[in-house]
Design a protein around this motif. Sequence first.
Motif: not given
Length: 314
Positions: A74-76, A80-85, A93-94, A179-180
Amino acid sequence: MGVGNGTVISEFILTGFSGLDQRLQLSLCLVLLLMYLTTVMGSVAIIFLVCVDNRLQIPMYYFIGNLAFPEIWFTSSTSTKLLVILSSGRRTISVGGCFAQSSFYFALGIAEFVLLVVMSFDRYVAICQPLRYAAVMKHQLCIHLVAAVWVMGFTFLSYHLVLLSKLTFCGLSNIQHFFCDKTPLFQLSCSDVTLLWKTDAVFLLFIVLSSLCRTLASYTSIFFCILQMPAASARRKAFATCSSHLTTLAIAYGSCIALYAPSSGHVSLETNSIVALLNTVLYPFLNPFIYSLRNKAVMLALKETMARDCCQRL
């Protein structure tokens, strides 16, 4: 994937926290990274201990272990995308990745809410009907309850994917979030989503509120049982445990209702992002400590496992 005005959208751009200074973004990234790693390592440790220690193989810890597993994903799904941003500035993101992230986020969230209902029922039987606990919470029943939780989660996953597939997008690709999330996707869509939005909001709130009411009903009964305990020390310990549980429940349910109530579409991006952080980062971060790592039995099992591992290495 939506087609409109001759434009095929292959990716979205997540604009959440784009207004922050770069130093603030890096500082936020570091804090979130530490919280994320703590959440994952704490959840993995709980799952491992429940599997290997016979003393923890009882219904309460069985449910806690099953709560820890979806919390990792759930948190991943968002962190993970937020940390990349925040660390690199790569905000794209596709479309497929966006739909998958959104669907897993909601499906795992629903599974956790239902599992919290099961856990509150387990605590109710243990505290209010201790003599019947072994007869009621049989191993087979526990397996069936957890299986039902996962069936509901995957059913909602399928439902959410079908829901997103009905959306069309007409060239605009900026998602006003980190996030989406469903709300900005609905706002971005060029199709008429009025009925779809209201139906989904009612459906989601029904699940959230019904699980909240059942959970609160169990804890209300537990409180009355605690008040009847003769020993003051036992009452204080039970109240402390229940109050910490209710704290995490308040964060989880409060942030969810604030984000997905029918009127929440008019909330600002900054407010929405902060509330979403409570739901996607803070709540999973607190759970390992609240439900397990403050428990003496879990800590004893952890110390003995670590000591046994050190002895074997020596």
